[in-house]
Design a protein around this motif. Sequence first.
Motif, PDB file in Angstrom:
ATOM      1  N   ALA A  30     -52.959 -68.956 -22.606  1.00 44.35           N
ATOM      2  CA  ALA A  30     -52.016 -69.882 -21.973  1.00 44.35           C
ATOM      3  C   ALA A  30     -51.235 -69.229 -20.846  1.00 44.35           C
ATOM      4  O   ALA A  30     -50.501 -69.902 -20.115  1.00 44.35           O
ATOM      5  CB  ALA A  30     -51.039 -70.418 -23.027  1.00 44.35           C
ATOM      6  N   GLY A  31     -51.367 -67.905 -20.700  1.00 40.88           N
ATOM      7  CA  GLY A  31     -50.543 -67.207 -19.717  1.00 40.88           C
ATOM      8  C   GLY A  31     -49.113 -67.021 -20.174  1.00 40.88           C
ATOM      9  O   GLY A  31     -48.215 -66.783 -19.372  1.00 40.88           O
ATOM     10  N   LEU A  32     -48.886 -67.126 -21.479  1.00 38.08           N
ATOM     11  CA  LEU A  32     -47.554 -66.861 -22.052  1.00 38.08           C
ATOM     12  C   LEU A  32     -47.536 -65.446 -22.631  1.00 38.08           C
ATOM     13  O   LEU A  32     -48.586 -64.864 -22.914  1.00 38.08           O
ATOM     14  CB  LEU A  32     -47.245 -67.861 -23.181  1.00 38.08           C
ATOM     15  CG  LEU A  32     -47.272 -69.344 -22.859  1.00 38.08           C
ATOM     16  CD1 LEU A  32     -46.863 -70.152 -24.092  1.00 38.08           C
ATOM     17  CD2 LEU A  32     -46.361 -69.662 -21.688  1.00 38.08           C
ATOM     18  N   GLY A  33     -46.347 -64.912 -22.833  1.00 41.92           N
ATOM     19  CA  GLY A  33     -46.240 -63.668 -23.563  1.00 41.92           C
ATOM     20  C   GLY A  33     -46.435 -63.927 -25.052  1.00 41.92           C
ATOM     21  O   GLY A  33     -46.286 -65.052 -25.518  1.00 41.92           O
ATOM     22  N   SER A  34     -46.795 -62.884 -25.785  1.00 38.99           N
ATOM     23  CA  SER A  34     -46.801 -63.034 -27.241  1.00 38.99           C
ATOM     24  C   SER A  34     -46.082 -61.840 -27.848  1.00 38.99           C
ATOM     25  O   SER A  34     -46.112 -60.739 -27.302  1.00 38.99           O
ATOM     26  CB  SER A  34     -48.217 -63.136 -27.804  1.00 38.99           C
ATOM     27  OG  SER A  34     -48.839 -61.874 -27.890  1.00 38.99           O
ATOM     28  N   VAL A  35     -45.424 -62.099 -28.961  1.00 38.68           N
ATOM     29  CA  VAL A  35     -44.742 -61.047 -29.702  1.00 38.68           C
ATOM     30  C   VAL A  35     -45.214 -61.117 -31.148  1.00 38.68           C
ATOM     31  O   VAL A  35     -45.257 -62.203 -31.740  1.00 38.68           O
ATOM     32  CB  VAL A  35     -43.205 -61.206 -29.655  1.00 38.68           C
ATOM     33  CG1 VAL A  35     -42.524 -60.102 -30.461  1.00 38.68           C
ATOM     34  CG2 VAL A  35     -42.701 -61.215 -28.217  1.00 38.68           C
ATOM     35  N   THR A  36     -45.602 -59.960 -31.684  1.00 43.79           N
ATOM     36  CA  THR A  36     -45.994 -59.877 -33.084  1.00 43.79           C
ATOM     37  C   THR A  36     -44.950 -59.070 -33.829  1.00 43.79           C
ATOM     38  O   THR A  36     -44.753 -57.893 -33.542  1.00 43.79           O
ATOM     39  CB  THR A  36     -47.357 -59.165 -33.228  1.00 43.79           C
ATOM     40  OG1 THR A  36     -48.291 -59.760 -32.346  1.00 43.79           O
ATOM     41  CG2 THR A  36     -47.866 -59.256 -34.654  1.00 43.79           C
ATOM     42  N   LEU A  37     -44.277 -59.716 -34.756  1.00 41.70           N
ATOM     43  CA  LEU A  37     -43.304 -59.009 -35.585  1.00 41.70           C
ATOM     44  C   LEU A  37     -43.973 -58.601 -36.892  1.00 41.70           C
ATOM     45  O   LEU A  37     -44.720 -59.376 -37.486  1.00 41.70           O
ATOM     46  CB  LEU A  37     -42.100 -59.908 -35.890  1.00 41.70           C
ATOM     47  CG  LEU A  37     -41.340 -60.465 -34.683  1.00 41.70           C
ATOM     48  CD1 LEU A  37     -40.169 -61.324 -35.164  1.00 41.70           C
ATOM     49  CD2 LEU A  37     -40.847 -59.347 -33.773  1.00 41.70           C
ATOM     50  N   MET A  38     -43.704 -57.368 -37.310  1.00 40.92           N
ATOM     51  CA  MET A  38     -44.309 -56.896 -38.557  1.00 40.92           C
ATOM     52  C   MET A  38     -43.360 -55.940 -39.248  1.00 40.92           C
ATOM     53  O   MET A  38     -42.457 -55.381 -38.618  1.00 40.92           O
ATOM     54  CB  MET A  38     -45.644 -56.222 -38.253  1.00 40.92           C
ATOM     55  CG  MET A  38     -45.536 -55.038 -37.306  1.00 40.92           C
ATOM     56  SD  MET A  38     -47.172 -54.420 -36.790  1.00 40.92           S
ATOM     57  CE  MET A  38     -47.394 -55.341 -35.285  1.00 40.92           C
ATOM     58  N   SER A  39     -43.563 -55.776 -40.547  1.00 43.29           N
ATOM     59  CA  SER A  39     -42.795 -54.760 -41.265  1.00 43.29           C
ATOM     60  C   SER A  39     -43.504 -53.419 -41.078  1.00 43.29           C
ATOM     61  O   SER A  39     -44.624 -53.362 -40.572  1.00 43.29           O
ATOM     62  CB  SER A  39     -42.688 -55.131 -42.745  1.00 43.29           C
ATOM     63  OG  SER A  39     -43.963 -55.359 -43.278  1.00 43.29           O
ATOM     64  N   SER A  40     -42.860 -52.349 -41.488  1.00 43.02           N
ATOM     65  CA  SER A  40     -43.478 -51.038 -41.297  1.00 43.02           C
ATOM     66  C   SER A  40     -44.620 -50.846 -42.288  1.00 43.02           C
ATOM     67  O   SER A  40     -44.697 -51.523 -43.315  1.00 43.02           O
ATOM     68  CB  SER A  40     -42.440 -49.933 -41.438  1.00 43.02           C
ATOM     69  OG  SER A  40     -41.727 -50.103 -42.633  1.00 43.02           O
ATOM     70  N   GLY A  41     -45.532 -49.973 -41.934  1.00 38.91           N
ATOM     71  CA  GLY A  41     -46.649 -49.684 -42.824  1.00 38.91           C
ATOM     72  C   GLY A  41     -47.873 -50.555 -42.600  1.00 38.91           C
ATOM     73  O   GLY A  41     -48.832 -50.485 -43.366  1.00 38.91           O
ATOM     74  N   THR A  42     -47.869 -51.399 -41.551  1.00 39.86           N
ATOM     75  CA  THR A  42     -49.063 -52.203 -41.261  1.00 39.86           C
ATOM     76  C   THR A  42     -50.186 -51.282 -40.779  1.00 39.86           C
ATOM     77  O   THR A  42     -49.966 -50.460 -39.898  1.00 39.86           O
ATOM     78  CB  THR A  42     -48.736 -53.243 -40.168  1.00 39.86           C
ATOM     79  OG1 THR A  42     -47.571 -53.975 -40.565  1.00 39.86           O
ATOM     80  CG2 THR A  42     -49.890 -54.195 -39.964  1.00 39.86           C
ATOM     81  N   PRO A  43     -51.398 -51.397 -41.352  1.00 36.84           N
ATOM     82  CA  PRO A  43     -52.469 -50.474 -40.981  1.00 36.84           C
ATOM     83  C   PRO A  43     -52.835 -50.585 -39.488  1.00 36.84           C
ATOM     84  O   PRO A  43     -52.895 -51.685 -38.934  1.00 36.84           O
ATOM     85  CB  PRO A  43     -53.661 -50.932 -41.837  1.00 36.84           C
ATOM     86  CG  PRO A  43     -53.083 -51.746 -42.933  1.00 36.84           C
ATOM     87  CD  PRO A  43     -51.805 -52.327 -42.414  1.00 36.84           C
ATOM     88  N   ALA A  44     -53.072 -49.442 -38.867  1.00 35.23           N
ATOM     89  CA  ALA A  44     -53.417 -49.403 -37.441  1.00 35.23           C
ATOM     90  C   ALA A  44     -54.667 -50.227 -37.145  1.00 35.23           C
ATOM     91  O   ALA A  44     -54.785 -50.836 -36.072  1.00 35.23           O
ATOM     92  CB  ALA A  44     -53.618 -47.958 -37.001  1.00 35.23           C
ATOM     93  N   GLU A  45     -55.610 -50.274 -38.081  1.00 38.49           N
ATOM     94  CA  GLU A  45     -56.841 -51.045 -37.870  1.00 38.49           C
ATOM     95  C   GLU A  45     -56.530 -52.527 -37.684  1.00 38.49           C
ATOM     96  O   GLU A  45     -57.233 -53.235 -36.967  1.00 38.49           O
ATOM     97  CB  GLU A  45     -57.786 -50.896 -39.067  1.00 38.49           C
ATOM     98  CG  GLU A  45     -58.404 -49.519 -39.230  1.00 38.49           C
ATOM     99  CD  GLU A  45     -57.520 -48.569 -40.026  1.00 38.49           C
ATOM    100  OE1 GLU A  45     -56.317 -48.876 -40.238  1.00 38.49           O
ATOM    101  OE2 GLU A  45     -58.036 -47.506 -40.426  1.00 38.49           O
ATOM    102  N   ARG A  46     -55.473 -52.986 -38.373  1.00 41.36           N
ATOM    103  CA  ARG A  46     -55.113 -54.399 -38.276  1.00 41.36           C
ATOM    104  C   ARG A  46     -54.354 -54.677 -36.976  1.00 41.36           C
ATOM    105  O   ARG A  46     -54.438 -55.765 -36.411  1.00 41.36           O
ATOM    106  CB  ARG A  46     -54.277 -54.779 -39.498  1.00 41.36           C
ATOM    107  CG  ARG A  46     -54.162 -56.254 -39.725  1.00 41.36           C
ATOM    108  CD  ARG A  46     -53.746 -56.575 -41.152  1.00 41.36           C
ATOM    109  NE  ARG A  46     -54.887 -56.622 -42.032  1.00 41.36           N
ATOM    110  CZ  ARG A  46     -54.918 -56.117 -43.260  1.00 41.36           C
ATOM    111  NH1 ARG A  46     -53.850 -55.539 -43.764  1.00 41.36           N
ATOM    112  NH2 ARG A  46     -56.014 -56.204 -43.986  1.00 41.36           N
TER     113      ARG A  46
END
Lengths: 398, 398
Positions: A131-147
């Motif tokens: 869409a040409g919009l920004g996106s932000v992904t909020l996560m808690s700590s410990g999320t695997p780098a592969e994900r």
Amino acid sequence: MICLDCSREETGRDVMTCPACGGSFAFRYDLAGLRWDDTMPGIWRFRRLLPLPPGAEPVSLDEGGTPLLKSRLDLGIDLRWKDETRNPTGSHKDRQLAVAVTHARAIGARRSVVVSAGSTGLSNAAYAARAGLGSVTLMSSGTPAERILPLTAYGSRLIEVASDIDTIIAAARHLAGHGGTYVSSTTRSTNPYQAEGAKTVAFEIVGQLGEAPDWVVVPVGGGGTIGALWRGFVEMRDAGLATRLPRLAAVVPTAYDALGAAFAAGIDDRARFEALPYRDDVPTILTKLSHAHPPDGLEALEALRASDGTVVAVDDETAIEGSFRAGAADGLYLEPSSGVLVPAIERLTADGTIRPGATVVGLACGSGFRESFAILPRRPPSPERVALAALAAAVNGA
Amino acid sequence: MICLDCSREETGRDVMTCPACGGSFAFRYDLAGLRWDDTMPGIWRFRRLLPLPPGAEPVSLDEGGTPLLKSRLDLGIDLRWKDETRNPTGSHKDRQLAVAVTHARAIGARRSVVVSAGSTGLSNAAYAARAGLGSVTLMSSGTPAERILPLTAYGSRLIEVASDIDTIIAAARHLAGHGGTYVSSTTRSTNPYQAEGAKTVAFEIVGQLGEAPDWVVVPVGGGGTIGALWRGFVEMRDAGLATRLPRLAAVVPTAYDALGAAFAAGIDDRARFEALPYRDDVPTILTKLSHAHPPDGLEALEALRASDGTVVAVDDETAIEGSFRAGAADGLYLEPSSGVLVPAIERLTADGTIRPGATVVGLACGSGFRESFAILPRRPPSPERVALAALAAAVNGA
């Protein structure tokens, strides 16, 4: 738009949660003389039953329109996979984020935020980019780098918040509407628009079978998908495009069975549901389904009761085995959170809940390719080792 | 069926390689009054131009029929992605293996064998499972477990052969036709049937644009896909469904540029091509494109020359960057072996080879989700860390 809790009606284009009671919104449509727009691809055929401003240009990666594949698994039923792995980022969430991000752009948002490094995070990142919009992904700590890696490939801004996931979800709601931020999280109380995208799965199933099936079996995480499916089937029946409604089975992880407990105990209010003794920190490979108290759980329960449905709990090992059984029988590589369908359907067939010959649709929500890294330590492959001279005998037989 | 080298004609249903000269077979079709079968999904619309026995039941996971997505990359051209990541196992190889495994089952084979733990291996495992045939994946030692895991999920028998890959490929050919073994490797000299599956990409592009584009840019590994694409466009023109032919650009890894060297030197015979000083053991993340001497290289060269095309070489880092640029601009997560398209098209546009405003199709062959593990060490994600109290300011601005 009408509040599911207090029945307040609302017409604002950017209201997400009932201002009177904090409840979740649903939408009402005029079903008289309903016809699909067959000139449009995927979910956009069904636009008349999506709550979008008339002029909004679709943000699309050609989501939906997924195959319904006949299974070769020998369970004595007519089992079909609704193969949602074929969506652009590999899950049914693409239907929901296509609707949410279309809505976001139509109301002038500048960025789309979710709290999820899973399927919802991927869909949000991909559709915001589109869409040409920004996106932000909020996560808690410990999320695997592969994900996380694919989220960076989609150019999403990644923010690890020093808090637990429920607190982050609560905080994210309050970001909406400020500074151009739109919150696309796939919980109906946070965003009722995205919730309508998931209905299109039901529309397609009815179109592909020519009728509602006997059963639809659905992996349940937050509870929004099974709720949306039910609304979709009800709309099809009310519009005269199906003559009946299916029964629904929800599949949850053994350690996250609040839904099963609430279903058995007849719980239908939030306080008693939230009081059920389930925890968010029990390790499981079924990460897409691991909500202690599914945020759209009451809606899921209502759908299960209305459909004379049931709840099945599956453990990690059986789920992985289910993924491999679907792979070997049908050429379909499911993430374990969808692999749960195989043991669940098998159990329901074995105990007579699903009758022999019944038409059963398993909602194959997510692709295994995104989750290989998580399966690997549990199923390390061990190829045979064969010398060149022995190859013909090994392959073709002696 | 006619030999590309000695022009011998052959009608046997299970002959793979010219018995007279060892050359590769092509097929001739009657193009008069060509019409597609629009009642069939995906590649099966084009069955009349696929070399399958009339009664053979398709082995299908609903492959092909992929989107043509308009790119938002600002290159001054009309760039579209032919999004082959949307195929069942995430690559265009599904088109080829659908044809090969349909042929295998039709002639009574019991198992399908390939030498590949990459896209071809995945497609073979999935389609063999779908057909109820066995599958065997031959590989050399040292194949990463992450790449092998999905093959085990599809129930493929994995055999690591103690030899180098070229020797294994040569040995695999001799397995064919013995004890029910069918060899599905995607090299035309090994299996001319599968090679016809890739043509359907060209048919779809012409259908989607209403005409052949100015350019088609193609990542090249073995060389069979670009050769097949060219035949597909020629068939479209000969059938009157397109009025012109596109120019073709091949994209190869910098360290595996035999095609570019041969193209520049006017080489068109196997001996001189094989004598080019390229090696199979140069490490690269572009594993799908790393053939020292592409087995269908001569056919690829012929297509490049006939189309007034060109060859572009891309290094690993630029390829990964290309994947991320396509992700952020278009919401499309490409494996690096397809990410090469972005820098390649940019270079051809910058140097004037592709003129401003030209219609350009990039063949987005493979999904990044299968290759995240390989990208990860090269682009370790580093999320921002934000305290809960600072979240609103971080997301919405001060």
